[in-house]
Design an enzyme around this catalytic site. Sequence first.
Site, PDB file in Angstrom:
ATOM      1  N   ARG A 175     -13.316   3.247  -2.399  1.00  0.00           N
ATOM      2  CA  ARG A 175     -12.243   3.612  -1.462  1.00  0.00           C
ATOM      3  C   ARG A 175     -12.453   5.072  -1.086  1.00  0.00           C
ATOM      4  NH1 ARG A 175      -5.726   2.713  -1.425  1.00  0.00           N
ATOM      5  NH2 ARG A 175      -6.495   0.635  -0.933  1.00  0.00           N
TER       6      ARG A 175
ATOM      7  N   HIS B  70     -10.058  -2.362   6.045  1.00  0.00           N
ATOM      8  CA  HIS B  70      -9.500  -2.696   4.728  1.00  0.00           C
ATOM      9  C   HIS B  70      -9.633  -4.221   4.544  1.00  0.00           C
ATOM     10  CE1 HIS B  70      -7.419  -2.385   1.096  1.00  0.00           C
ATOM     11  NE2 HIS B  70      -6.190  -2.136   1.494  1.00  0.00           N
TER      12      HIS B  70
ATOM     13  N   GLN C 246      -7.653  -6.499   1.863  1.00  0.00           N
ATOM     14  CA  GLN C 246      -6.255  -6.783   2.175  1.00  0.00           C
ATOM     15  C   GLN C 246      -6.135  -8.028   3.054  1.00  0.00           C
ATOM     16  OE1 GLN C 246      -3.332  -4.944   1.178  1.00  0.00           O
ATOM     17  NE2 GLN C 246      -2.371  -6.799   1.974  1.00  0.00           N
TER      18      GLN C 246
ATOM     19  N   ASP D  38       2.002  -1.508   9.799  1.00  0.00           N
ATOM     20  CA  ASP D  38       1.495  -0.674   8.701  1.00  0.00           C
ATOM     21  C   ASP D  38       2.080   0.727   8.912  1.00  0.00           C
ATOM     22  OD1 ASP D  38       0.011   0.320   6.566  1.00  0.00           O
ATOM     23  OD2 ASP D  38      -1.868   0.458   7.684  1.00  0.00           O
TER      24      ASP D  38
ATOM     25  N   CYS E 266       0.869  -4.448   4.563  1.00  0.00           N
ATOM     26  CA  CYS E 266      -0.023  -4.334   3.399  1.00  0.00           C
ATOM     27  C   CYS E 266       0.582  -3.501   2.274  1.00  0.00           C
ATOM     28  CB  CYS E 266      -1.364  -3.743   3.827  1.00  0.00           C
ATOM     29  SG  CYS E 266      -1.245  -2.038   4.427  1.00  0.00           S
TER      30      CYS E 266
ATOM     31  N   ARG F 227      -3.495 -10.052  -3.610  1.00  0.00           N
ATOM     32  CA  ARG F 227      -4.646  -9.152  -3.756  1.00  0.00           C
ATOM     33  C   ARG F 227      -5.433  -9.537  -5.009  1.00  0.00           C
ATOM     34  NH1 ARG F 227      -4.655  -4.269  -1.245  1.00  0.00           N
ATOM     35  NH2 ARG F 227      -6.835  -4.351  -1.919  1.00  0.00           N
TER      36      ARG F 227
HETATM   37  N1  NVA Z   1      -3.459   2.342   6.785  1.00  0.00           N
HETATM   38  C1  NVA Z   1      -3.109   2.675   5.424  1.00  0.00           C
HETATM   39  C2  NVA Z   1      -3.318   1.488   4.534  1.00  0.00           C
HETATM   40  C3  NVA Z   1      -2.918   1.723   3.099  1.00  0.00           C
HETATM   41  C4  NVA Z   1      -3.206   0.553   2.222  1.00  0.00           C
HETATM   42  C5  NVA Z   1      -3.942   3.864   4.964  1.00  0.00           C
HETATM   43  O1  NVA Z   1      -5.148   3.909   5.271  1.00  0.00           O
HETATM   44  O2  NVA Z   1      -3.392   4.750   4.308  1.00  0.00           O
HETATM   45  N1   CP Z   2      -2.364  -2.258   0.317  1.00  0.00           N
HETATM   46  C1   CP Z   2      -3.085  -1.434  -0.453  1.00  0.00           C
HETATM   47  O1   CP Z   2      -4.297  -1.340  -0.360  1.00  0.00           O
HETATM   48  O2   CP Z   2      -2.352  -0.737  -1.367  1.00  0.00           O
HETATM   49  P1   CP Z   2      -2.888   0.456  -2.272  1.00  0.00           P
HETATM   50  O3   CP Z   2      -3.118   1.635  -1.388  1.00  0.00           O
HETATM   51  O4   CP Z   2      -1.762   0.679  -3.255  1.00  0.00           O
HETATM   52  O5   CP Z   2      -4.150   0.033  -2.965  1.00  0.00           O
END
Ligand code: NVA
Ligand code: CP
Length: 310
Positions: free
Chosen positions: A104, A131, A134, A219, A259, A287
């Site tokens: 990540r 992502h 998800q 989101d 998500c 998940r």
């Molecule tokens: N769009 C959000 C998703 C978090 C799971 C981010 O990238 O922070």
């Molecule tokens: N939806 C998701 O990826 O959550 P986290 O950022 O908590 O991993």
Amino acid sequence: MTVRHFLSLMDLSPDELRCLIRRAIEIKQGLKVGEVRQPLVNRTLAMIFDKSSTRTRLSFEVAMTQFGGNAVFLSPGSTQLGRGEPVEDTARVMSRMVDGVVIRTSSHAMVETFARYAEVPVINGLTDAFHPCQLLADVQTYHEMRGDIQGCRVAWIGDGNNMCHSWINAARQFRFSLTISTPAEFRPREDLLTAAREFIVLNDDPAIAAEDSDVVVTDTWASMGQEQDKARRLEAFEAFRVDRRIMEKAKPDAVFMHCLPAYRGHEVTAEVIDGPQSLVWEQAENRLHAQKALLEFLLAGSGAITANKE
Ligand code: NVA
Ligand code: CP
């Protein structure tokens, strides 16, 4: 033998994705009746997380534990990656020790480079571009609650961000219609829209976008890394909040998806996310199950058997 990676939904064929969803549902049902299944005994998954996470980290760690293996969590700041060791070298070294790597981080290009040099499967645990994990959970959730998503109408309302990009790829792979409503400045990537054009409609009025849809999805308005821009974003997205008025435009049995983490009062009202149409807790739970199906496919051999990377 070709090593398969999962950097975006486009790395698997539509058939493989469908198999994963079916398998995730089977694995979930097995777990609920106390089945013990350990296809990854003695296997190790390394997890490089350069951004915060609750669900992704926990679900991969629990998945590896339940499968009889181990997960090792690494934050770049405490590894040599954070001191400038090349990604290519890190990928080669880690491949000699572990059986798979979840990453990540902001840069999708970094994950692609890592995967190019890795000799074990690499999984995208979220980048600024995509992502995909998800989406496995989200499609599984829709399948369980309403049936096959193929041919359905999904409305994406809000930011054209990494999650929106993965929904665009999902529309291509699972063949459903996706109407995207964002402020003009925050549209998703043009190349992704073009590649998925058969399945995509853009409409800058969120109420029209939601009309007659089976799913309304949103989101956060400020993703990780965009904190400094938050005030401007909150203003720009004000008309794109998913509230009761928007949900009333959708079909009466439409579902709401997010998500998480969610910010009530910003991208969605409490009434909607905590209301009867919301599937957010099912999405979060899935998940675990969807990623177990993915780990089984990539690490336990079934991915290698069907390897046909173009
Ligand atoms: N769009 C959000 C998703 C978090 C799971 C981010 O990238 O922070
Ligand atoms: N939806 C998701 O990826 O959550 P986290 O950022 O908590 O991993």
